[in-house]
Design a protein around this motif. Structure first.
Motif, PDB file in Angstrom:
ATOM      1  N   MET A   1       0.827  -1.189   0.000  1.00  0.00           N
ATOM      2  CA  MET A   1       0.000   0.000   0.000  1.00  0.00           C
ATOM      3  C   MET A   1       0.871   1.252   0.000  1.00  0.00           C
ATOM      4  N   ALA A   2       1.894   1.265   0.853  1.00  0.00           N
ATOM      5  CA  ALA A   2       2.765   2.440   0.935  1.00  0.00           C
ATOM      6  C   ALA A   2       3.459   2.703  -0.398  1.00  0.00           C
ATOM      7  N   ALA A   3       3.927   1.656  -1.053  1.00  0.00           N
ATOM      8  CA  ALA A   3       4.602   1.820  -2.342  1.00  0.00           C
ATOM      9  C   ALA A   3       3.645   2.361  -3.397  1.00  0.00           C
ATOM     10  N   GLN A   4       2.409   1.898  -3.388  1.00  0.00           N
ATOM     11  CA  GLN A   4       1.407   2.391  -4.339  1.00  0.00           C
ATOM     12  C   GLN A   4       1.105   3.861  -4.096  1.00  0.00           C
ATOM     13  N   MET A   5       0.981   4.249  -2.826  1.00  0.00           N
ATOM     14  CA  MET A   5       0.688   5.648  -2.510  1.00  0.00           C
ATOM     15  C   MET A   5       1.857   6.556  -2.893  1.00  0.00           C
ATOM     16  N   ARG A   6       3.064   6.063  -2.648  1.00  0.00           N
ATOM     17  CA  ARG A   6       4.247   6.844  -3.024  1.00  0.00           C
ATOM     18  C   ARG A   6       4.281   7.064  -4.538  1.00  0.00           C
ATOM     19  N   GLU A   7       4.068   5.992  -5.296  1.00  0.00           N
ATOM     20  CA  GLU A   7       4.094   6.093  -6.754  1.00  0.00           C
ATOM     21  C   GLU A   7       3.007   7.038  -7.260  1.00  0.00           C
ATOM     22  N   LEU A   8       1.836   6.959  -6.699  1.00  0.00           N
ATOM     23  CA  LEU A   8       0.739   7.839  -7.084  1.00  0.00           C
ATOM     24  C   LEU A   8       1.086   9.302  -6.802  1.00  0.00           C
ATOM     25  N   ALA A   9       1.638   9.565  -5.632  1.00  0.00           N
ATOM     26  CA  ALA A   9       2.016  10.938  -5.279  1.00  0.00           C
ATOM     27  C   ALA A   9       3.063  11.483  -6.242  1.00  0.00           C
ATOM     28  N   LEU A  10       4.061  10.654  -6.564  1.00  0.00           N
ATOM     29  CA  LEU A  10       5.154  11.098  -7.428  1.00  0.00           C
ATOM     30  C   LEU A  10       4.732  11.269  -8.883  1.00  0.00           C
ATOM     31  N   THR A  11       3.830  10.420  -9.366  1.00  0.00           N
ATOM     32  CA  THR A  11       3.487  10.451 -10.790  1.00  0.00           C
ATOM     33  C   THR A  11       2.263  11.282 -11.133  1.00  0.00           C
ATOM     34  N   GLN A  12       1.337  11.452 -10.175  1.00  0.00           N
ATOM     35  CA  GLN A  12       0.091  12.135 -10.514  1.00  0.00           C
ATOM     36  C   GLN A  12      -0.167  13.423  -9.744  1.00  0.00           C
ATOM     37  N   PHE A  13       0.545  13.652  -8.648  1.00  0.00           N
ATOM     38  CA  PHE A  13       0.214  14.802  -7.820  1.00  0.00           C
ATOM     39  C   PHE A  13       1.364  15.783  -7.632  1.00  0.00           C
ATOM     40  N   GLY A  14       2.456  15.584  -8.338  1.00  0.00           N
ATOM     41  CA  GLY A  14       3.535  16.558  -8.309  1.00  0.00           C
ATOM     42  C   GLY A  14       4.499  16.437  -7.165  1.00  0.00           C
ATOM     43  N   CYS A  15       4.433  15.363  -6.392  1.00  0.00           N
ATOM     44  CA  CYS A  15       5.403  15.167  -5.315  1.00  0.00           C
ATOM     45  C   CYS A  15       6.798  15.156  -5.937  1.00  0.00           C
ATOM     46  N   LEU A  16       7.691  15.958  -5.380  1.00  0.00           N
ATOM     47  CA  LEU A  16       9.025  16.122  -5.953  1.00  0.00           C
ATOM     48  C   LEU A  16      10.001  15.048  -5.482  1.00  0.00           C
ATOM     49  N   ASP A  17       9.823  14.573  -4.267  1.00  0.00           N
ATOM     50  CA  ASP A  17      10.723  13.562  -3.705  1.00  0.00           C
ATOM     51  C   ASP A  17      10.047  12.955  -2.487  1.00  0.00           C
ATOM     52  N   PHE A  18      10.387  11.723  -2.189  1.00  0.00           N
ATOM     53  CA  PHE A  18       9.819  11.025  -1.039  1.00  0.00           C
ATOM     54  C   PHE A  18      10.880  10.105  -0.467  1.00  0.00           C
ATOM     55  N   THR A  19      11.127  10.210   0.830  1.00  0.00           N
ATOM     56  CA  THR A  19      12.111   9.381   1.510  1.00  0.00           C
ATOM     57  C   THR A  19      11.516   8.910   2.834  1.00  0.00           C
ATOM     58  N   ALA A  20      11.722   7.653   3.166  1.00  0.00           N
ATOM     59  CA  ALA A  20      11.251   7.123   4.445  1.00  0.00           C
ATOM     60  C   ALA A  20      12.366   6.308   5.092  1.00  0.00           C
ATOM     61  N   ALA A  21      12.386   6.333   6.420  1.00  0.00           N
ATOM     62  CA  ALA A  21      13.356   5.546   7.177  1.00  0.00           C
ATOM     63  C   ALA A  21      12.659   4.975   8.403  1.00  0.00           C
ATOM     64  N   THR A  22      13.052   3.754   8.761  1.00  0.00           N
ATOM     65  CA  THR A  22      12.462   3.073   9.904  1.00  0.00           C
ATOM     66  C   THR A  22      13.556   2.678  10.887  1.00  0.00           C
ATOM     67  N   TRP A  42      -3.703  15.886  -3.151  1.00  0.00           N
ATOM     68  CA  TRP A  42      -3.272  14.543  -2.779  1.00  0.00           C
ATOM     69  C   TRP A  42      -4.093  14.013  -1.610  1.00  0.00           C
ATOM     70  N   LYS A  43      -4.279  14.830  -0.593  1.00  0.00           N
ATOM     71  CA  LYS A  43      -5.013  14.405   0.601  1.00  0.00           C
ATOM     72  C   LYS A  43      -6.461  14.039   0.294  1.00  0.00           C
ATOM     73  N   GLN A  44      -7.035  14.614  -0.768  1.00  0.00           N
ATOM     74  CA  GLN A  44      -8.434  14.364  -1.092  1.00  0.00           C
ATOM     75  C   GLN A  44      -8.646  13.233  -2.092  1.00  0.00           C
ATOM     76  N   HIS A  45      -7.558  12.680  -2.640  1.00  0.00           N
ATOM     77  CA  HIS A  45      -7.686  11.595  -3.608  1.00  0.00           C
ATOM     78  C   HIS A  45      -8.283  10.363  -2.931  1.00  0.00           C
ATOM     79  N   THR A  46      -9.173   9.684  -3.621  1.00  0.00           N
ATOM     80  CA  THR A  46      -9.899   8.543  -3.078  1.00  0.00           C
ATOM     81  C   THR A  46      -8.968   7.458  -2.537  1.00  0.00           C
ATOM     82  N   ASP A  47      -7.927   7.113  -3.289  1.00  0.00           N
ATOM     83  CA  ASP A  47      -7.012   6.061  -2.838  1.00  0.00           C
ATOM     84  C   ASP A  47      -6.252   6.483  -1.584  1.00  0.00           C
ATOM     85  N   HIS A  48      -5.882   7.751  -1.517  1.00  0.00           N
ATOM     86  CA  HIS A  48      -5.167   8.234  -0.342  1.00  0.00           C
ATOM     87  C   HIS A  48      -6.075   8.236   0.884  1.00  0.00           C
ATOM     88  N   LEU A  49      -7.316   8.652   0.717  1.00  0.00           N
ATOM     89  CA  LEU A  49      -8.269   8.622   1.827  1.00  0.00           C
ATOM     90  C   LEU A  49      -8.468   7.197   2.342  1.00  0.00           C
TER      91      LEU A  49
END
Length: 79
Positions: A1-22, A42-49
């Motif tokens: 799910m996280a990978a799908q949301m990241r890809e959606l943000a980067l390809t469809q909503f103009g996200c410039l960069d995304f980095t995560a660390a655990t 992005w926050k209002q997109h159906t998949d993100h909600l």
């Protein structure tokens, strides 16, 4: 799910960069956006909600969001 949301943000909503660390059971994620309008869209997109709802129900005991403006960025060696 996280990978799908990241890809959606980067390809469809103009996200410039995304980095995560655990570390242990803690995660921090940084995403960079061109403007607040892109974040709001992005926050209002159906998949993100749906992902947010699943996160609250299944994965996260708590979370916080901070929105900050980067005034300057530099690195070595310079890009």
């Amino acid at each position: 799910m996280a990978a799908q949301m990241r890809e959606l943000a980067l390809t469809q909503f103009g996200c410039l960069d995304f980095t995560a660390a655990t570390e242990g059971d803690q995660e921090i994620a940084l995403s960079y956006w061109p403007d607040e309008a892109s974040i709001r869209a992005w926050k209002q997109h159906t998949d993100h909600l749906a992902a947010q709802q699943l996160g609250r129900e299944r994965w996260y005991a708590s979370y916080s969001v901070e929105i900050a403006e980067v005034k300057r960025r530099y690195s070595h060696p310079a890009k």
